[in-house]
Write a protein that holds these residues in place. Sequence first.
Motif, mmCIF file in Angstrom:
data_model
loop_
_atom_site.group_PDB
_atom_site.id
_atom_site.type_symbol
_atom_site.label_atom_id
_atom_site.label_comp_id
_atom_site.label_asym_id
_atom_site.label_seq_id
_atom_site.Cartn_x
_atom_site.Cartn_y
_atom_site.Cartn_z
ATOM 1 N N THR A 28 0.832 -1.124 0.010
ATOM 2 C CA THR A 28 0.062 -0.121 0.000
ATOM 3 C C THR A 28 0.841 1.639 -0.318
ATOM 4 O O THR A 28 1.914 1.356 0.857
ATOM 5 C CB THR A 28 -0.958 0.072 1.162
ATOM 6 O OG1 THR A 28 -1.754 -1.298 1.291
ATOM 7 C CG2 THR A 28 -1.788 1.431 1.280
ATOM 8 N N PRO A 29 0.672 2.040 -0.840
ATOM 9 C CA PRO A 29 1.482 3.357 -1.029
ATOM 10 C C PRO A 29 1.188 4.469 0.173
ATOM 11 O O PRO A 29 -0.002 4.292 0.935
ATOM 12 C CB PRO A 29 1.219 4.017 -2.182
ATOM 13 C CG PRO A 29 -0.139 3.535 -2.681
ATOM 14 C CD PRO A 29 -0.201 2.200 -1.609
ATOM 15 N N THR A 30 2.300 5.209 0.630
ATOM 16 C CA THR A 30 2.123 6.399 1.553
ATOM 17 C C THR A 30 1.614 7.334 1.011
ATOM 18 O O THR A 30 2.285 7.705 -0.087
ATOM 19 C CB THR A 30 3.025 6.194 2.500
ATOM 20 O OG1 THR A 30 4.381 6.561 1.716
ATOM 21 C CG2 THR A 30 3.631 4.874 3.282
ATOM 22 N N VAL A 31 0.650 8.044 1.428
ATOM 23 C CA VAL A 31 0.500 9.516 0.760
ATOM 24 C C VAL A 31 0.239 10.209 1.803
ATOM 25 O O VAL A 31 -0.176 10.311 3.096
ATOM 26 C CB VAL A 31 -1.263 9.199 0.237
ATOM 27 C CG1 VAL A 31 -1.547 10.476 -0.484
ATOM 28 C CG2 VAL A 31 -1.317 8.021 -0.767
ATOM 29 N N PRO A 135 3.018 2.830 -10.737
ATOM 30 C CA PRO A 135 1.845 3.715 -11.546
ATOM 31 C C PRO A 135 0.301 3.454 -11.137
ATOM 32 O O PRO A 135 -0.429 3.983 -10.724
ATOM 33 C CB PRO A 135 2.183 3.714 -12.911
ATOM 34 C CG PRO A 135 3.499 3.258 -12.840
ATOM 35 C CD PRO A 135 3.753 2.391 -11.871
ATOM 36 N N ASN A 136 0.158 2.035 -11.085
ATOM 37 C CA ASN A 136 -1.264 1.475 -10.808
ATOM 38 C C ASN A 136 -1.496 1.492 -9.360
ATOM 39 O O ASN A 136 -2.742 1.297 -9.161
ATOM 40 C CB ASN A 136 -1.360 -0.014 -11.555
ATOM 41 C CG ASN A 136 -1.333 0.067 -12.888
ATOM 42 O OD1 ASN A 136 -1.543 0.997 -13.717
ATOM 43 N ND2 ASN A 136 -0.821 -0.994 -13.544
ATOM 44 N N LYS A 137 -0.565 1.598 -8.660
ATOM 45 C CA LYS A 137 -0.803 1.775 -7.169
ATOM 46 C C LYS A 137 -0.917 3.310 -6.902
ATOM 47 O O LYS A 137 -1.581 3.731 -6.010
ATOM 48 C CB LYS A 137 0.345 1.186 -6.519
ATOM 49 C CG LYS A 137 0.395 -0.274 -6.476
ATOM 50 C CD LYS A 137 -0.963 -0.806 -5.761
ATOM 51 C CE LYS A 137 -0.785 -2.511 -5.633
ATOM 52 N NZ LYS A 137 -2.101 -2.860 -5.039
ATOM 53 N N LEU A 138 0.177 4.133 -7.171
ATOM 54 C CA LEU A 138 0.140 5.386 -6.910
ATOM 55 C C LEU A 138 -0.925 6.367 -7.440
ATOM 56 O O LEU A 138 -1.288 7.225 -6.359
ATOM 57 C CB LEU A 138 1.491 5.984 -7.547
ATOM 58 C CG LEU A 138 2.806 5.297 -6.664
ATOM 59 C CD1 LEU A 138 4.133 5.851 -7.378
ATOM 60 C CD2 LEU A 138 2.817 5.305 -5.213
ATOM 61 N N TYR A 139 -1.202 6.260 -8.631
ATOM 62 C CA TYR A 139 -2.492 7.357 -9.221
ATOM 63 C C TYR A 139 -3.573 6.884 -8.358
ATOM 64 O O TYR A 139 -4.205 8.118 -8.175
ATOM 65 C CB TYR A 139 -2.564 6.978 -10.688
ATOM 66 C CG TYR A 139 -1.314 7.792 -11.295
ATOM 67 C CD1 TYR A 139 -1.403 9.230 -11.635
ATOM 68 C CD2 TYR A 139 -0.320 7.218 -11.854
ATOM 69 C CE1 TYR A 139 -0.513 9.795 -12.202
ATOM 70 C CE2 TYR A 139 0.583 7.947 -12.481
ATOM 71 C CZ TYR A 139 0.592 9.439 -12.542
ATOM 72 O OH TYR A 139 1.833 9.814 -13.340
#
Length: 174
Positions: A28-31, A135-139
């Motif tokens: 899971t990305p950190t935002v 990219p498919n996780k971050l956007y």
Amino acid sequence: MTRWLFLLIFLFTVGAAILYAYVGGFKTPTVTIVTTPAPVFLAGQAFYGSANDEKFGPLFRSVKEAKDQGQLRGELANIYYNDPEKARDTVRAFVGLVVADTVSQQLPPGYQYRTFAAGQRVVRARTTASYLVAPNKLYPAITDAANQQKLKLRHIYLEKFPEQGESEVLAVVE
């Protein structure tokens, strides 16, 4: 025969899941929402056209080759001036490398500098996943964060894909 086919499909599915996990697909990305503290300089080439254009893919490869051959030093990065997810027909981009400054390296022919300005409010998403799945996780993470915070995306994105460390996307918001 059906049992062998089922076993084969099961093994293929498990193998694909293991590969996907290996490249970081389940991370899971950190935002965060931040203000860019300093300008980011890129050396590269501009592109305007269809994402399916035969020149778009080789542009990425030529930048990587310039790095691999020692013509430029830096990390792979791109600036998109429109939403790459929604711009199915037209992409406005700058493909290149993040460089320390605009004076310490001589640019190869056809290359130019671009700056991602300091002082911009951005949604920053980071992940240690491979650039193949990042990219498919971050956007989607950026879009979700912007919607939750009721922020309007300006559709200017800086993507960074270093060889070591976290991949990240910065999305400018109003």
